[in-house]
Design an enzyme around this catalytic site. Structure first.
Site: not given
Ligand code: NAP
Length: 503
Positions: A243, A288, A292, A313, A328, A374, A376, A458
Site C-alpha cells: 500500500s 481497501t 469495503k 472506504n 472513492d 461489463n 458479465t 488512477g
Molecule cells: P471488483 O469489485 O473485483 O470488480 C472488478 C470488475 O472488473 C468486475 O466487474 C469484473 O467483471 C471486472 N473484471 C475483472 N477482470 C476482468 C477482465 N479480465 N476483463 C474484463 N473485466 C474484468 O473490483 P473493484 O473494487 O471494483 O476495483 C476495480 C479496480 O479499481 C481495481 O483495480 C482497483 O484497484 C481499482 N480502484 C482504484 C482506486 C483508486 O483510487 N485509483 C480506488 C478503488 C478501486 P465481472 O463482473 O465479469 O467479473
C-alpha cells in the site's frame, strides 16, 4: 520516552557464522543473539562473547533459550545462568531471561537496567496474563517482553493493554502476538511506545511468523516523528503490504506538523481488525479491498453517499463509534470535473464491482448520463436496475458514443499489456480515466492517448480519495503536493514510472 529499538534476531550453529552475520548487519538498532543455536554455548568464555560484541556494529541482546521455553538449550540451569552473567560481563547491552527461570529475579535485582524479562505463551488469550504483569511490575526489569499467539487480530488487545500497564509502571514493554494474525499487533505495539520490536532482516537472520520486514518498519513507522499520545490512523485490507497509503499519509502529517501516525493494519476478518483498532485507540481507517462492503455493516453511522454506493472506504472514530464514508466516488467526479463538464456528459463505466458503483453514483449525482459496461452483462444490468443507469456488454463501446470512459476493472494492473476493451472503438475525443494506478500509466491510457484522447491516471483518483480522507480525519487543508511526491517516489522505486497524469 525512548524510541522503539528495531531488533533482528541472529542464530547460527558456529561462532564464526554468527560473527559473519553480525558484521553484515544493516540498519538495525540492536541484534538479538540466540546463543542456544550454538553447539556448545556454555563453553563460551567472556572473551568469546566480547568478540561478538566488538564485531557487531550495533548493541547486542543475548539470550540462551532453554528447551522448556521452545529454545535449543537443554543443559543445566546453573550453567545457563553463568553464561548470561558472562554475556553481561562481555558487554551485551541486554540479556533476555524467562520470568520462569528460578534465578531470573536475582539477575534482575543486580542488573535491572540490562535485563529483558520475557514470557512466551503458546496459546491465545493467556488467562494468567495479569498475574504475570503483576510479577513483572514487582521485579521491575528494564524491558518486559510478553508474547502470545493470535488466531484473530483482536486477540492481541490484552497484550497491548498489558504494555500500557507496564509503561505506566516505568517498565519498557515489548508485547505483541505471534503469527500472521499478530502482524497488526506488532505494528501497533511498536507505534504505541514499545521499547523493542523484532523485524525480519536480510537472508540468514532468524525470523518469527508475523514479523515485519526491517525496511517496512523503517519506512512506515520509524521515519515518522510519532510520540505517545499522538493520533494513530491506519489502513485495513488484504493484502496491503504494497500500500502507498502509509507513506502518503505520514508524509502529509509530517508536512503539516500533525501529531499523528498512519500504519498498515493487515489481516482479517475485518471485524477483528476493527476491534483491535478500536481497543488500540485508532482514530481513523482507510478501508481497501476486500473489506469495503464489510465496513458498511460495521459502522454505527454511514454517510448517505456511502450507503447509496454500498461501500465504505473511510472510517472515522467519533462519539464512541465508527462513522463510515466513501471518498472513492467523489474522487472520480472531482478528477474528471477538472477536464470535462460532467452535467449531461455521457459516461461509460467499464466494470460492475465496488469501484464502478462508486463512480456510477458520484457521476450521476453530478448530472452525468451513466452506462455500465461489463464482462458479465447480468451484473451490469443488476447494477443498472438498482442505481437507475444504463447497462450493456463491453462491446457496446463500439456502437455507442461516450464523452467519458472510466476503467473500473483491474485489467492493466501489474504491467499487463492487456486493455479492458479494444481501443479501436475510441474516437479520440473522449476523456479516459483508468482507476488502475500501479502502474500509473497503463497500456489502456497509452493506447487512448495514441488515439488522441485526454487521459487521467488512477493515481490522480487515489490521491484525491486520500486527500478527502485526510480532510475528514483532521479537518485540515491537505498538503496535496507532498502526498503526490511521496506516492510518485514510491511508485518510481518499485519500477512504475510516472509520466504526465493528464494530457
Ligand atoms: P471488483 O469489485 O473485483 O470488480 C472488478 C470488475 O472488473 C468486475 O466487474 C469484473 O467483471 C471486472 N473484471 C475483472 N477482470 C476482468 C477482465 N479480465 N476483463 C474484463 N473485466 C474484468 O473490483 P473493484 O473494487 O471494483 O476495483 C476495480 C479496480 O479499481 C481495481 O483495480 C482497483 O484497484 C481499482 N480502484 C482504484 C482506486 C483508486 O483510487 N485509483 C480506488 C478503488 C478501486 P465481472 O463482473 O465479469 O467479473
Amino acid at each position: 520516552m525512548s524510541r522503539c529499538l528495531v531488533c533482528v534476531s541472529v542464530a547460527a550453529p558456529s561462532l564464526e557464522t554468527l560473527q559473519g552475520c553480525l558484521v553484515g548487519l544493516g540498519e538495525v538498532d540492536m541484534a538479538e543473539v540466540r546463543l542456544d543455536a550454538l553447539a556448545d554455548p556454555t563453553g563460551l568464555g567472556v572473551a568469546d562473547l566480547a568478540a561478538l560484541v566488538s564485531c557487531s556494529p550495533v548493541p547486542l541482546l543475548m539470550t540462551c533459550r532453554p528447551d522448556w521455553e521452545g529454545g535449543g538449550f537443554s543443559g543445566p540451569e546453573p550453567e545457563r545462568r553463568e553464561l548470561m552473567v558472562r554475556a553481561l560481563a562481555a558487554g551485551a547491552r541486554f540479556i533476555d531471561l524467562e520470568i520462569d527461570a528460578t534465578w531470573a529475579a536475582d539477575l534482575v535485582g543486580r542488573w535491572r537496567h540490562r535485563v529483558v524479562l520475557s514470557h512466551h505463551w503458546d496459546c491465545v488469550l493467556p488467562p494468567e496474563l495479569d498475574v504475570v504483569v503483576d510479577a513483572l511490575i514487582r521485579l521491575r526489569p528494564a524491558v518486559a517482553k510478553l508474547v502470545a499467539r493470535a488466531e484473530l487480530p483482536h486477540q492481541a488487545a490484552p497484550l497491548l493493554a498489558a504494555a500500557n500497564r507496564l509503561r505506566d509502571a516505568g517498565i519498557g514493554a515489548a508485547c505483541f502476538c505471534m503469527g500472521e494474525a499478530g502482524r497488526s499487533s506488532r505494528m501497533l505495539a511498536a507505534a504505541r511506545g514499545d521499547r523493542i520490536t523484532y523485524a525480519t532482516g536480510a537472508t540468514g537472520y532468524a525470523t518469527a511468523p508475523g514479523q515485519w520486514p526491517l525496511g517496512v518498519l523503517r519506512r512506515d513507522l520509524l521515519a515518522s516523528r510519532w510520540k505517545p499520545g499522538d493520533a494513530i490512523y491506519g489502513v485495513a485490507g488484504d493484502p496491503i503490504d504494497q500500500s502507498l497509503s502509509p507513506l502518503v499519509f505520514n508524509s502529509a502529517f509530517a508536512a503539516r506538523n500533525t501529531d499523528a501516525l498512519y500504519l498498515p493494519l493487515p489481516g482479517g476478518p475485518f471485524e477483528s481488525v476493527l476491534e483491535l483498532a478500536r481497543q488500540a485507540g485508532v482514530r481513523g481507517l482507510s478501508v481497501t479491498m476486500p473489506y469495503k462492503q464489510d465496513a458498511l455493516h460495521a459502522c454505527r453511522g454511514v454517510s448517505r453517499l456511502a450507503r447509496r454506493i454500498g461501500a465504505v472506504n473511510t472510517l472515522v472514530w467519533s462519539q464512541g463509534g465508527w462513522q463510515g464514508h466513501n471518498t472513492d466516488g467523489p474522487a472520480v467526479a472531482q478528477v474528471l470535473a477538472e477536464h470535462v463538464q460532467l452535467e449531461a456528459a455521457r459516461c461509460a463505466i467499464l466494470g460492475a464491482g465496488g469501484a464502478a458503483r462508486a463512480a456510477v453514483v458520484a457521476l450521476a449525482d453530478r448530472g452525468a448520463s451513466v452506462t455500465v459496461l461489463n464482462r458479465t452483462v447480468a451484473r451490469a444490468q443488476a447494477l443498472a436496475d438498482e442505481l437507475g443507469c444504463g447497462a450493456g456488454p463491453l462491446e457496446a463501446l463500439g456502437a455507442e458514443r461516450f464523452d467519458v470512459l472510466v476503467n473500473a476493472t483491474p485489467v492493466g494492473m501489474d504491467r499487463t499489456v492487456r486493455t479492458p476493451v479494444s481501443t479501436v472503438w475510441l474516437r479520440g475525443d473522449e476523456i479516459v480515466l483508468d482507476m488502475v494506478y500501479r502502474p500509473p500509466q497503463t497500456e489502456f491510457l497509452r493506447q487512448a492517448r495514441e488515439r488522441g484522447c485526454r487521459t487521467v491516471s488512477g493515481l490522480e483518483m487515489f490521491l484525491r480519495q486520500a486527500a478527502l480522507q485526510y480532510e475528514l480525519w483532521t479537518g485540515l487543508h491537505v498538503p496535496a503536493e507532498v502526498m503526490r511526491t511521496a506516492a510518485e517516489s514510491r511508485l518510481a522505486e518499485s519500477g512504475s514510472t510516472v509520466q504526465e497524469s493528464c494530457e
